[in-house]
Structure formats: structure tokens, C-alpha cells
Scaffold this motif. Structure first.
Motif, PDB file in Angstrom:
ATOM      1  N   ASP A  90     -51.708 -20.399 -93.157  1.00  0.00           N
ATOM      2  CA  ASP A  90     -50.564 -21.176 -92.542  1.00  0.00           C
ATOM      3  C   ASP A  90     -49.730 -20.062 -91.951  1.00  0.00           C
ATOM      4  O   ASP A  90     -48.938 -19.409 -92.519  1.00  0.00           O
ATOM      5  CB  ASP A  90     -49.918 -21.937 -93.781  1.00  0.00           C
ATOM      6  CG  ASP A  90     -48.947 -22.638 -93.074  1.00  0.00           C
ATOM      7  OD1 ASP A  90     -48.074 -23.410 -93.715  1.00  0.00           O
ATOM      8  OD2 ASP A  90     -48.447 -22.529 -91.738  1.00  0.00           O
ATOM      9  N   GLU A 122     -40.683 -19.676 -89.709  1.00  0.00           N
ATOM     10  CA  GLU A 122     -40.710 -21.075 -89.251  1.00  0.00           C
ATOM     11  C   GLU A 122     -40.823 -22.060 -90.480  1.00  0.00           C
ATOM     12  O   GLU A 122     -40.375 -23.247 -90.332  1.00  0.00           O
ATOM     13  CB  GLU A 122     -42.470 -21.166 -88.803  1.00  0.00           C
ATOM     14  CG  GLU A 122     -42.906 -22.356 -88.121  1.00  0.00           C
ATOM     15  CD  GLU A 122     -43.382 -23.510 -89.238  1.00  0.00           C
ATOM     16  OE1 GLU A 122     -43.626 -23.037 -90.436  1.00  0.00           O
ATOM     17  OE2 GLU A 122     -43.591 -24.552 -89.012  1.00  0.00           O
ATOM     18  N   GLU A 123     -41.056 -21.693 -91.628  1.00  0.00           N
ATOM     19  CA  GLU A 123     -40.958 -22.467 -92.791  1.00  0.00           C
ATOM     20  C   GLU A 123     -39.552 -22.893 -93.425  1.00  0.00           C
ATOM     21  O   GLU A 123     -39.408 -24.017 -93.777  1.00  0.00           O
ATOM     22  CB  GLU A 123     -41.822 -22.021 -94.127  1.00  0.00           C
ATOM     23  CG  GLU A 123     -43.299 -21.451 -93.565  1.00  0.00           C
ATOM     24  CD  GLU A 123     -44.145 -22.739 -93.650  1.00  0.00           C
ATOM     25  OE1 GLU A 123     -43.630 -23.889 -93.857  1.00  0.00           O
ATOM     26  OE2 GLU A 123     -45.449 -22.600 -93.322  1.00  0.00           O
ATOM     27  N   GLN A 188     -54.345 -28.221 -91.890  1.00  0.00           N
ATOM     28  CA  GLN A 188     -53.416 -28.942 -92.864  1.00  0.00           C
ATOM     29  C   GLN A 188     -53.430 -30.491 -92.982  1.00  0.00           C
ATOM     30  O   GLN A 188     -52.479 -31.020 -93.772  1.00  0.00           O
ATOM     31  CB  GLN A 188     -51.850 -28.570 -92.811  1.00  0.00           C
ATOM     32  CG  GLN A 188     -51.604 -27.050 -92.621  1.00  0.00           C
ATOM     33  CD  GLN A 188     -50.230 -26.636 -92.250  1.00  0.00           C
ATOM     34  OE1 GLN A 188     -49.562 -27.209 -91.092  1.00  0.00           O
ATOM     35  NE2 GLN A 188     -49.875 -25.732 -92.856  1.00  0.00           N
ATOM     36  N   HIS A 376     -50.197 -25.099 -97.804  1.00  0.00           N
ATOM     37  CA  HIS A 376     -48.936 -24.947 -98.750  1.00  0.00           C
ATOM     38  C   HIS A 376     -49.401 -24.855-100.034  1.00  0.00           C
ATOM     39  O   HIS A 376     -48.623 -25.373-101.122  1.00  0.00           O
ATOM     40  CB  HIS A 376     -47.864 -25.957 -98.465  1.00  0.00           C
ATOM     41  CG  HIS A 376     -47.260 -25.821 -97.340  1.00  0.00           C
ATOM     42  ND1 HIS A 376     -45.950 -26.690 -96.872  1.00  0.00           N
ATOM     43  CD2 HIS A 376     -47.519 -25.177 -96.077  1.00  0.00           C
ATOM     44  CE1 HIS A 376     -45.662 -26.252 -95.647  1.00  0.00           C
ATOM     45  NE2 HIS A 376     -46.518 -25.469 -95.178  1.00  0.00           N
TER      46      HIS A 376
HETATM   47 MN    MN Z   1     -46.177 -24.469 -93.333  1.00  0.00          MN
END
Ligand code: MN
Ligand code: HGY
Ligand code: MN
Ligand code: MN
Length: 404
Positions: A90, A122-123, A188, A376
Motif C-alpha cells: 500500500d 497519505e495515511e 484493497q 492495512h
Molecule cells: Mn492505505
């Protein structure tokens, strides 16, 4: 596998070992592991002849000038940060497959510059607000974002001032100054795997609201406070969380998640007087999103007042759904069809840096099958064959863009 494909797989493994925590994969905004991972990616970029630079916030960039260095650049890339106990694909998959595609093209120079970006955050794990790196491409962060605090009380502004790269450069673009932004990312989700397809394209990225809900009751003695006198913030939070879940179950494709919960005083013999929870709320339709979020707001306020608590409803960040550019996406889809004869179009429930970069120009996304749709999660996995296919499709895409 090609050498470039093999190298990309090995590099994903290598980045997957660079973590701020010895027990699980974690890289956050301006953390030591994020620095180390950034240094490593810049080294790999320079090895294929890219010039590299890095912004104060840790976002880094590799540049191939192409045969027309003043033409509008094509941006490629993804993010280098991770969630907590993350998988290794990811983010880095988008950076390393783009790097491998450029490596494969070798000195077949393109009639436009390519800027390969690795975004710093980004998270949004450290500050709850997201896209810190990609938003900074469009200019300075807004004051609300700069004031966001992490668990230690440090603001984004203070982190940038005291932990940022002093030799950082400004990496920013004015709107319409880019040819476009294309990101390869694991799906995802389960659509590609269930269809038996390796790759697909994205029509739009779902809208997302990130909130912090704070319930304030009264801390009291667990042994001496009769039940009717209690203003228990954790019991109220529990009722709120079940209402959140029930609403999302009743209104698909709405998804709503409470991912963090902080209590005070959080000891076994005191009634929790304070509970703070995160709410991640997503819906592909902006009108439904707004309507359902407003309804939830009223429901949770009713829970709080019935239990004689106060509820603070704080929106940390909201992003409306973002459509992908039909023309760029068509080029990507044709490249996939040349490889596989078919190309499926998906809506991305996951957020991506393209949401922020869409303010600068057209965006497109290449979705890559991942096992069980898992993400994740440390068992997140994309096969070497699908990684190799991603590189081949990116090479086809770059060549087709060069010939338009
Ligand atoms: Mn992510
Ligand atoms: O939350 C998301 O959708 C992305 O992983 N940041
Ligand atoms: Mn991601
Ligand atoms: Mn006591």
C-alpha cells in the motif's frame, strides 16, 4: 520475470523492512523510518539517471527530463508512509512499479518530463488529517491543518519546523501545469480477485469524512457511584459506536468505522469521564454522504444528552468524491486490454493522493489485484506476476501517451 520486475519485488521487500516499530510495519510523517525509506528510494531513482530532490515535509521526487524538458510533466508515484501494522504494498507498489517502468523504457526518452513522487504522508496516522504530502504540491497547507496535533500535542507546523528537512526544496505545481497524475495501487478490495483479473482502472475515488467525536461525562469512583448517577463516557461511546455500525449496515454502500478510542482516566476502578473516538465515514454519492452524516450527528447528540454527557463533533477533514480523467483512464484501459483483452472499471473506496492532486490536473489510477482484498494488514500481498504485469502496462501506457 524481467530484471526490472524482479528488482521491484525485491525492493518492496526491502522497504517493507524499514519501520519505526520492531514488531510491525509503521512509517509516519517525518519519522526516522520515513527518512530512511526516502533515502533508499532516492538512491534507486538516481541509479536510473533521475535527478532527485526532497521537500521539507519529506515528499521526494525523481525527474527524467525527456526530449522536451519544458513540456508539462507527467506525475507518477504514490505514498511512502504506512498505517500501523501495515502491509508492504500500500503505497510503495505505486512508486516502485513506476520506477521499474521508467527503468524498462531506458533511454527511449518520452516527449515530456516524468516526475516520480513519493509522498510523505497519505495515511494520516500521526495527525489524523490526510494527504499532507500531496496537498503540499498545490501550495502551503491551510492553517487548520497546520494546527492539527498528534498524540504528543505537537502540531503539524511544529513538526515541519523542528523535524523537517532543513535542506528541503519547494516541490509545488500550479494548476493545469501538469500533463496528469497516474498512480498504480493495490485494489484493497476483492473485485479483481473475484473476477480473476490482475488489473483494472478507476472511475472515481469515494468521498471521505474524518471526524473526532469527544464525549465528556464525569469521572467517578467505580465502587461508590450508583448506576443511575453515572455519566459514563465509555458506555455512551459504546452506544454511539453501535448506532454508527447500524446506520452503515442499513445504508450500503455507506461504510463507517471507529478506528481509535482514547479514554480518561482509563483505570479499572474509575468511571471513564472522557472518551474520544475517530469516525471514518465514506460514501460514493456526495448527497447521500451529507444526508446520512447529518442524521448520524443528530442520533449521537440524542444519545449524549439522554446520558447527560456533552458530545463535541469535530470534522478533521472532508474530501468529496473525485472523478478520474476519462482520457488518461482510456489510455490506461487500452494498455490493460492489450495485455489481457479486458479491463474492468472500479470505484475506489480507498482514498489516494490523486484526491489532492486532482486540484492540479487530470488523474488516473491503475488498480492491482491483491490477495483476499486484504490491506492495512501485514498479510497484504500482490503477486510478482501481477507486479510484473503492472510494469508492462505502465510501459505500454507511457508509450501510448508519448504517441498522442
Ligand atoms: Mn492505505
Ligand atoms: O484511508 C484510506 O482510504 C487510504 O488508505 N489512506
Ligand atoms: Mn494507499
Ligand atoms: Mn480509591
Amino acid at each position: 520475470m524481467t530484471e526490472a520486475g524482479q528488482r521491484a519485488v525485491e525492493r518492496l521487500e526491502a522497504l517493507g523492512r524499514i519501520s519505526d516499530d520492531p514488531h510491525f510495519l509503521l512509517r509516519t510523517f517525518l519519522s526516522p523510518a520515513s527518512r530512511q525509506a526516502g533515502d533508499q528510494v532516492m538512491e534507486w531513482m538516481r541509479a536510473i539517471g533521475m535527478s532527485t530532490d526532497r521537500a521539507r515535509d519529506g515528499t521526494l521526487r525523481g525527474i527524467l527530463p525527456g526530449s522536451q524538458p519544458t513540456a508539462r510533466p507527467l506525475l507518477l508515484g504514490s505514498h511512502l508512509d504506512t498505517v500501523k501494522d501495515a502491509g508492504k504494498y500500500d503505497g510503495p507498489l505505486g512508486i516502485l512499479t513506476a520506477l521499474a517502468a521508467l527503468e524498462t523504457l531506458g533511454n527511449q526518452s518520452l516527449p515530456f518530463p516524468v516526475h516520480l513522487l513519493a509522498f510523505s504522508d497519505e495515511e494520516g496516522v500521526r495527525f489524523h488529517t490526510t494527504y499532507l504530502g500531496s496537498r503540499s504540491l498545490a501550495g502551503p497547507l491551510d492553517s487548520e491543518t497546520l494546527a492539527q496535533r498528534d498524540a504528543s500535542g505537537t502540531t503539524v507546523a511544529a513538526a515541519l519546523a523542528h523535524e523537517g528537512f532543513d535542506d528541503g526544496v519547494e516541490i509545488s505545481y500550479s494548476s493545469d501545469s501538469i500533463l496528469g497524475y497516474v498512480e498504480a495501487h493495490i485494489e484493497q478490495g476483492r473485485v479483481l480477485e473475484e473476477a480473476g483479473e490482475a488489473l483494472g482502472v478507476v472511475s472515481a475515488i469515494a468521498g471521505q469524512s474524518r471526524l473526532t467525536l469527544t464525549l465528556t461525562g464525569r469521572t467517578d469512583h467505580a465502587g461508590t457511584t450508583p448506576m443511575p448517577l453515572r455519566r459514563d463516557a465509555l458506555a455512551a461511546a459504546a452506544e454511539c459506536i453501535l448506532h454508527i455500525e447500524a446506520q452503515a449496515r442499513a445504508h450500503p454502500p455507506l461504510v463507517a468505522t471507529v478506528g481509535t478510542l482514547h479514554l480518561h482516566p482509563s483505570v479499572s476502578n474509575s468511571i471513564p469521564g472522557f472518551a474520544s473516538l475517530s469516525l471514518d465515514f465514506r460514501h460514493p454519492d456526495p448527497v447521500e454522504h451529507r444526508l446520512l452524516l447529518a442524521r448520524l450527528h443528530d442520533t449521537l447528540h440524542e444519545v449524549a444528552s439522554r446520558r447527560e454527557l456533552t458530545l463535541n463533533w469535530s470534522i478533521v477533514q472532508e474530501n468529496p468524491p473525485v472523478p478520474c480523467d476519462p482520457l488518461l483512464t482510456r489510455h490506461l484501459a487500452e494498455a490493460i486490454e492489450q495485455e489481457f483483452g479486458i479491463c474492468r472499471t472500479l470505484v475506489s473506496g480507498a482514498g489516494h493522493d490523486g484526491v489532492a492532486i486532482s486540484a492540479l490536473g487530470p488523474i488516473a489510477m491503475l488498480m492491482v489485484r491483491c490477495r483476499d482484498g486484504l490491506s492495512h494488514h501485514p498479510d497484504e500481498f500482490a503477486s510478482p506476476e501481477d507486479i510484473e504485469a503492472t510494469i508492462r502496462v505502465l510501459v505500454r501506457f507511457l508509450k501510448s501517451l508519448a504517441n498522442t
